[in-house]
Design a protein around this motif. Sequence first.
Motif, PDB file in Angstrom:
ATOM      1  N   ARG A  70       3.552   3.160  -0.601  1.00 41.26           N
ATOM      2  CA  ARG A  70       3.867   2.863   0.794  1.00 41.26           C
ATOM      3  C   ARG A  70       5.125   2.012   0.860  1.00 41.26           C
ATOM      4  N   LYS A 207      -3.655   5.682   6.809  1.00 35.09           N
ATOM      5  CA  LYS A 207      -3.221   4.343   7.234  1.00 35.09           C
ATOM      6  C   LYS A 207      -2.615   4.369   8.638  1.00 35.09           C
ATOM      7  N   SER A 249      -4.949  -3.579  -0.887  1.00 33.68           N
ATOM      8  CA  SER A 249      -4.803  -2.347  -1.664  1.00 33.68           C
ATOM      9  C   SER A 249      -4.821  -2.648  -3.164  1.00 33.68           C
ATOM     10  N   ASP A 278     -12.397   2.787   1.774  1.00 34.44           N
ATOM     11  CA  ASP A 278     -11.092   2.240   2.214  1.00 34.44           C
ATOM     12  C   ASP A 278     -11.042   1.833   3.687  1.00 34.44           C
ATOM     13  N   ARG A 368      -2.594   8.411  -8.270  1.00 34.92           N
ATOM     14  CA  ARG A 368      -3.796   8.544  -7.434  1.00 34.92           C
ATOM     15  C   ARG A 368      -4.574   9.813  -7.733  1.00 34.92           C
TER      16      ARG A 368
HETATM   17  C1  OXD Z   1      -3.718   1.581   0.161  1.00 35.48           C
HETATM   18  C2  OXD Z   1      -4.446   2.847   0.022  1.00 35.48           C
HETATM   19  O1  OXD Z   1      -2.538   1.523  -0.213  1.00 35.48           O
HETATM   20  O2  OXD Z   1      -5.655   2.840   0.299  1.00 35.48           O
HETATM   21  O3  OXD Z   1      -4.329   0.610   0.666  1.00 35.48           O
HETATM   22  O4  OXD Z   1      -3.855   3.867  -0.344  1.00 35.48           O
END
Ligand code: OXD
Length: 583
Positions: A70, A207, A249, A278, A368
């Motif tokens: 991010r 997000k 995160s 999450d 990921r």
């Molecule tokens: C984060 C995610 O960056 O859950 O929080 O991907």
Amino acid sequence: MTSQLPALNQWVAEIAQLTQPDHIHWCDGSDAENTQLIEQMLADGTLLKLNESTHPESYLHRSHPDDVARVEHLTFVCTTEREDAGPNNHWMAPDEARAKMRALFAGCMKGRTLYVVPYCMGPIDSPLSRCGVEITDSPYVVANMRIMTRMGQAALARIEREGQFVKGLHSTGDLNPERRFIMHFPESLEIQSFGSGYGGNALLGKKCHALRIASHQARSEGWLAEHMLILGIENPQGEKHYIAAAFPSACGKTNLAMLIPPEGYVREGWKITTIGDDICWMRPGKDGRLYAINPEAGFFGVAPGTSAKSNPNALASIQRNTIFTNVAVTDDNQPWWEGLDARVPVTDWKGNPFNAEAGTPAAHPNSRFTVSAKQCPSYSPEAEAPQGVPISAIVFGGRRASLVPLVFEARDWTHGVLIGAAMGSETTAAATGAVGVMRRDPMAMKPFCGYNFADYFTHWLSFDKAGAKLPKIFHVNWFRKGDGGDFLWPGFGDNMRVLEWMLKRVAGSVGSQETPIGHLPNPADINLDGLELGDEAMQKLFDYDRAGWAAEFASIGEYLEEYGPRMPEALKAEQQRIHEALS
Ligand code: OXD
Ligand code: MN
């Protein structure tokens, strides 16, 4: 195809006019559509097939090396008034942001297909769920959205029925970091993201919608959209409780959500089930309790550190039907990352031969896996319950090498809101920028709250009203280190011991040590059987350092001041009261 909702057809037509795609495809979410997209991505190299016998139907995607996390500095909340976005967000005036994005989107889909992706965040038939439509030119995004959300026909039917949806527009553009922006327009429920294909920037349901836009919606509709896992605990008597927990995160939310209790607990009949890892949306039910749903349908988990020891449930989940992003590969084409096992991979996350001597990791630290929640052995059928699950405890936690003890409990709701507001944590690889720097990350929402934190804390405080039966609030720190630099608490499955203490507090069956920072456990009330904790660990995990906390509270006071007059008086008064008690 078009929909039966003129507003949706019109928006798609406008975007097509602006972006000039060669084709338009409305996603129905079917297996046939997914198979066709996967084949197309295998043919053009977007996906690479992994070992079919060890990892059936699993694929590797390598993102652009400059597009791996991010980008908080390029993420904006575009409210009419700057103050409404608050000092916690980067702000841009909506007109300026729209003009900037219009220029970037103009003609950007020439030669590409525009995909229309209708999705529902939360069970299709839940009144707590909310829908959106993402327009994207990335088939990788479509495949991920299909796993992470309820995507396709059923979501479109709900959107047509409700007539309202969040509008998300995404293009990977040319992946030039200079031309990358993630814009949010909470007042009109819109998202525009350009120049990144990475998860949090590009899978707009996650997000952008479920946290930044939803937090804004939740404020006006009387609910909470939070960066929290949700887990269920069943005791040997068959009683079930649900806990929601916020951690920044890459601080172990997925591991906690899928925890396997230590052997003694399993023998006695304790069970942990997973609702989400999450995001948590919760709202008061008729009985005054908070009811929560997980708006997501899959896990977008951090791969490094995931192993048979740290998270057997996650590892079991990702043996098939999984999309891996930026992991390394072994000689027999299996996905691999640091912390998985002792094998040495042959190819690193960029696709280059791996050189173990170079000292750089083989998998990207923010690599990921994307996988359906239904593949997780601990996934709870309650995650599909339209009414959600009642929350007994809310947990806040960060990565704190010093000062912060293993667990303490808030005296009441206002104190708990202050504990959340004051959360600090060391930064991780989930966002670009320096790693390991301590920053305040209130409720783990620093990168995700779509409005001014001062208003957000006011909103949290507003839940404490007549008839409310609110959860107890706790703070934990799994990451306390000793003077020698080693972690003092074993963490992972042993965190069960702390969860059990919380439930005893919820039931009112154990006492505590009253201190200015909150209720600390009497160590004898926590089951430490089978652990070998030395004197340093016992002292640092279960005691508090008065002088250190006085300094911490001075810094919390300064932090709250940054928000000016919008900061609720009740929170400032709570901070001052505790600060005085510590002096
Ligand atoms: C984060 C995610 O960056 O859950 O929080 O991907
Ligand atoms: Mn997260």
